[in-house]
Design a protein around this motif. Structure first.
Motif, short mmCIF file in Angstrom:
data_model
loop_
_atom_site.label_atom_id
_atom_site.label_comp_id
_atom_site.label_asym_id
_atom_site.label_seq_id
_atom_site.Cartn_x
_atom_site.Cartn_y
_atom_site.Cartn_z
N GLU A 80 0.84 -1.21 0.00
CA GLU A 80 0.00 0.00 0.00
C GLU A 80 0.87 1.25 0.00
OE1 GLU A 80 -2.66 -0.04 3.30
OE2 GLU A 80 -3.98 -1.54 2.41
N TYR A 81 1.88 1.25 0.85
CA TYR A 81 2.76 2.42 0.89
C TYR A 81 3.47 2.59 -0.45
CZ TYR A 81 6.10 5.87 2.53
OH TYR A 81 6.83 7.01 2.66
N GLU A 82 3.96 1.46 -0.97
CA GLU A 82 4.67 1.52 -2.25
C GLU A 82 3.77 2.06 -3.36
OE1 GLU A 82 7.84 0.95 -2.96
OE2 GLU A 82 8.24 0.60 -0.85
N ARG A 83 2.50 1.72 -3.30
CA ARG A 83 1.57 2.13 -4.34
C ARG A 83 1.10 3.56 -4.15
NH1 ARG A 83 -4.11 2.11 -5.10
NH2 ARG A 83 -4.51 1.28 -3.03
N LEU A 84 0.82 3.92 -2.90
CA LEU A 84 0.16 5.21 -2.67
C LEU A 84 1.13 6.35 -2.42
CD1 LEU A 84 -2.72 3.96 -0.34
CD2 LEU A 84 -2.88 4.56 -2.76
N ILE A 85 2.17 6.09 -1.67
CA ILE A 85 3.04 7.19 -1.23
C ILE A 85 4.37 7.22 -1.98
CG2 ILE A 85 4.18 8.25 0.75
CD1 ILE A 85 1.22 8.32 1.07
N ALA A 86 5.02 6.08 -2.07
CA ALA A 86 6.40 6.08 -2.59
C ALA A 86 6.55 6.81 -3.93
CB ALA A 86 6.90 4.64 -2.69
N PRO A 87 5.62 6.61 -4.89
CA PRO A 87 5.84 7.27 -6.19
C PRO A 87 5.73 8.79 -6.13
CG PRO A 87 4.19 5.51 -6.34
CD PRO A 87 4.42 5.77 -4.90
N ILE B 277 -8.34 7.16 1.02
CA ILE B 277 -7.30 7.36 0.00
C ILE B 277 -7.10 6.07 -0.79
CG2 ILE B 277 -4.81 7.75 -0.31
CD1 ILE B 277 -5.01 9.68 2.13
N ARG B 278 -7.08 4.95 -0.08
CA ARG B 278 -6.87 3.66 -0.76
C ARG B 278 -7.93 3.41 -1.82
NH1 ARG B 278 -6.34 -1.38 2.99
NH2 ARG B 278 -8.35 -0.56 3.65
N PRO C 216 -5.77 8.52 -6.08
CA PRO C 216 -5.20 8.73 -4.74
C PRO C 216 -4.03 9.70 -4.73
CG PRO C 216 -4.65 6.54 -5.56
CD PRO C 216 -5.65 7.12 -6.51
N HIS C 217 -3.23 9.69 -5.79
CA HIS C 217 -2.06 10.59 -5.80
C HIS C 217 -2.49 12.05 -5.81
CE1 HIS C 217 0.66 7.16 -7.48
NE2 HIS C 217 0.34 7.01 -6.21
N ALA D 208 6.65 3.48 8.65
CA ALA D 208 6.64 2.46 9.72
C ALA D 208 5.27 2.37 10.36
CB ALA D 208 7.71 2.82 10.75
N ARG D 209 4.62 3.53 10.52
CA ARG D 209 3.28 3.52 11.14
C ARG D 209 2.26 2.87 10.23
NH1 ARG D 209 4.36 9.61 12.65
NH2 ARG D 209 5.77 9.24 14.37
N VAL D 210 2.39 3.14 8.94
CA VAL D 210 1.46 2.52 8.00
C VAL D 210 1.58 1.00 8.08
CG1 VAL D 210 1.00 2.14 5.54
CG2 VAL D 210 1.34 4.45 6.40
N GLU D 211 2.83 0.55 8.17
CA GLU D 211 3.03 -0.90 8.19
C GLU D 211 2.59 -1.54 9.50
OE1 GLU D 211 6.72 -0.71 5.04
OE2 GLU D 211 7.09 -1.37 7.09
N GLN D 212 2.50 -0.70 10.54
CA GLN D 212 2.04 -1.22 11.83
C GLN D 212 0.56 -0.95 12.04
OE1 GLN D 212 4.59 0.79 14.68
NE2 GLN D 212 5.58 -1.14 15.10
N ARG D 213 -0.09 -0.37 11.06
CA ARG D 213 -1.48 0.06 11.23
C ARG D 213 -2.35 -1.11 11.68
NH1 ARG D 213 -4.25 4.53 9.65
NH2 ARG D 213 -6.42 4.27 9.05
N PRO D 214 -3.21 -0.85 12.65
CA PRO D 214 -4.07 -1.93 13.12
C PRO D 214 -4.93 -2.49 11.99
CG PRO D 214 -4.24 -0.02 14.56
CD PRO D 214 -3.45 0.39 13.36
#
Lengths: 181, 439
Positions: free
Chosen positions: A7-14, A51-52, A57-58, B39-45
């Motif tokens: 999710e992070y790679e898709r939504l935020i990283a780019p 956002i997801r 989303p971007h 890190a918080r995203v990856e730990q998200r409940p």
């Protein structure tokens, strides 16, 4: 865990660079930028599920970043802290007293920011996304959750207001405005 | 049209005033924020909790209970958002603790990104250490026994030294001590990177730990696997006043792994012969020779670049004279005049070369080679007297002096022979070897 990484790679990283740039371009001060960025991340955190599921989303994330920075700018503008402590809203542009060549770049920056800071919120956000981040109207509409025509209206009104406020910084515009008068 | 121009002009004005790049220091701080956020995203409940909360809110009967649950959830989220110790810092703390408590430690140091210059280090509690250098030198030490064994594999020689001499390893051990005494908190978080399919988090220490003595340490960047919390790599920068920056990288870090105890055996391997410890028994030299004037004086400095035509050789070094005559004759036929005295460069008896320095750009044909030696940090010493005399003893002395000065060999040994063949009293040998800072 893996899904969240994705999710992070898709939504935020780019768009990490775009996010940082969007906030810095409006805040222009390290401390304010960091505060606004943290605010933006907090908002993104709170709206993660939305956002997801968002169709763009971007655009929404960049919108959140610009909003956070703009809110800070607006607070500073209202408190009269934007470079010139004594600047009242009506003092922002002073076409008769200065010209683009005669005032410093810093003062030009300040005048532009003060002018944007005094725009209605939606107009300011729309013009920032359009002019600063060069986002297409369709993306801005998706981010602001409104119709494209509404975005165009916000941008047009923002430009009209800025043309008046900043006419002295753009000689051609000033001339045209003068010819209209 | 007029409106369009006016719009373009105002857009251009805004862009011109606003479209600026983020300064590097600000970007660093924002990236730090992003990393924490990640890190918080990856730990998200789990999303199920949130779904449950939302569904409860749609039932008026349980709305009050749902609001309470939502408040509790908000409190737990706040705990995640404002942690006393972030996940990122916990990763560093866990890796530091692992390195501190491990009974064994192994790693490889590569100097200045030069693959040739690599040192394998092994530590085993309570005081065993082993250093194996890519150029064929191995040092085994036992702090409790108070001695160390130096093995020169290329020449199958060994040297046993006392505890006092063993302290010359201190610079190399400082790296190990630095790794084994990391603080619980890093000075700076560098960000993330992917390497070998692993997500690494980087941390910087800006100075050496108090119990270590790494002079000039400017950065000690440790990259830790976010999953296993094991140190994967360390990038080190050292700059002493008036000296160039040295870059080192520690790789293949293994903490707590099983290590073969025989690696630390202080018994010389079969077939190796002892060499005389320098200074223990000064060899007799001709009148006026350096051996009679005291210890070998090894200096460290930058040697000029050098080009040479050489004959690649293998086997006995007694062929040196013949090799030089062959190269000399070849240069004459090519009309190339040597620009300095003859030289020899040695990796081992299976690979060495002898020849003459020549002007850069000379063209040679097989079996000869044109070699170019760059200007580089070099240890050198000049020994007066008969060429080739007491070669083993003076090279042993040379290595020891280099190590004691805080450097390690970084290339093959070279000898440059000055003087006249028929007049022994004019002869001298310059010993040279590329070196790199040891710590």
């Amino acid at each position: 865990m893996e899904d969240r990484q994705r999710e992070y790679e898709r939504l935020i990283a780019p768009i990490e660079d775009r996010m940082m740039r969007a906030v810095w371009r409006v805040s222009r001060n390290p401390a304010d930028t960091e505060d606004a960025f943290q605010e933006a991340l907090l908002t993104i955190w709170k709206r993660w599920d939305r956002i997801r599921a968002h169709p763009n989303p971007h655009a929404l994330i960049v919108h959140i970043c610009i909003n956070a920075a703009y809110d800070g700018l607006r607070r500073k503008t209202r408190q009269g802290k934007l470079l010139d402590e004594s600047a009242a809203p009506e003092d922002i542009p002073d076409p008769s007293a200065s010209s683009a060549g005669a005032i410093s770049a810093a003062e030009q920056d300040a005048q532009v920011f003060r002018a944007i800071g005094h725009l209605p919120k939606n107009q300011a956000r729309a013009i920032l996304m359009h002019a600063v981040e060069e986002m297409p109207y369709s993306d801005i509409a998706a981010a602001m959750d409104c119709r494209e025509a509404t975005v165009r209206k916000h941008v047009a009104r923002a430009r009209a207001r800025l043309r008046t406020l900043l006419a002295h910084l753009v000689p051609a515009v000033h001339k045209e405005e003068g010819s209209h008068a | 049209m007029r409106d369009k121009n006016a719009n373009d002009a105002i857009d251009e004005l805004i862009r011109g005033r606003i479209q600026v790049e983020v300064p590097a220091d600000v970007e660093d701080r924002l990236r730090h924020r992003l990393m924490e956020f990640r890190a918080r995203v990856e730990q998200r409940p789990s999303g199920r909790l949130r779904v449950l909360g939302y569904s409860l809110l749609h039932r008026p009967v349980v709305r009050v209970m749902a609001m309470s649950a939502a408040l509790a959830l908000a409190a737990s989220v706040a705990l995640v958002l404002i942690p006393t110790q972030t996940r990122v810092s916990r990763v560093f703390a866990a890796a530091a603790e692992r390195l501190r408590s491990s009974q064994s430690l192994e790693y490889t140091i590569v100097l200045n990104a030069e693959p040739y210059v690599a040192v394998d280090f092994a530590y085993l509690a309570p005081g065993y250490r082993r250093i194996s250098c890519s150029w064929g030198i191995e040092v085994r030490s036992d702090a409790s026994a108070g001695k160390q064994l130096v093995l020169m594999h290329a020449t199958r020689k060994y040297l046993v030294e006392s505890r006092k001499q063993a302290e010359s390893l201190a610079n190399t051990e400082d790296i190990a001590e630095q790794l084994r005494s990391l603080p619980s908190v890093a000075d700076e978080v560098l960000g993330e990177q992917w390497a070998g399919g692993k997500r690494l988090i980087g941390y910087r220490l800006r100075k050496a730990q108090p119990n270590t003595g790494i002079p000039g340490l400017t950065a000690f960047d440790i990259w830790i696997d976010a999953g296993t919390r094991e140190a994967q790599r360390v990038d080190i920068a050292i700059q002493e006043e008036g000296k160039p920056v040295h870059q080192m990288q520690i790789r293949n870090i293994r903490a707590g792994a099983e290590i073969d105890r025989s690696l630390f055996d202080l018994t010389p391997p079969a077939g190796y012969t002892a060499i005389m410890a320098p200074g223990a028994k000064p060899p007799a030299g001709p009148p006026g020779s350096s051996q009679n004037q005291g210890a070998l004086h090894v200096t460290i400095g930058y040697a000029a670049a050098l080009a040479a035509v050489v004959m690649p050789m293998k086997g006995s070094y007694l062929q040196t004279s013949a090799a030089l005559h062959t190269v000399e004759a070849y240069l004459k036929t090519q009309g190339i005049a040597p620009v300095g005295p003859p030289l020899g460069r040695y990796w081992s008896e299976q690979r060495w070369e002898a020849g003459y320095p020549v002007p850069p750009g000379a063209h040679v044909e097989a079996p000869f080679d044109l070699i170019s030696l760059p200007a580089e940090l070099t240890a050198s010493a000049v020994v007066k007297g008969l060429w080739g005399k007491d070669s083993d003893g003076r090279w042993g002395s040379f290595f020891k002096s280099v190590i004691e000065q805080g450097y390690l060999p970084a290339g093959p040994a070279m000898e440059i022979w000055s003087g006249e063949d028929s007049k022994e009293w004019t002869q001298s040998t310059e010993m040279r070897m590329p070196v790199a800072k040891a710590n």
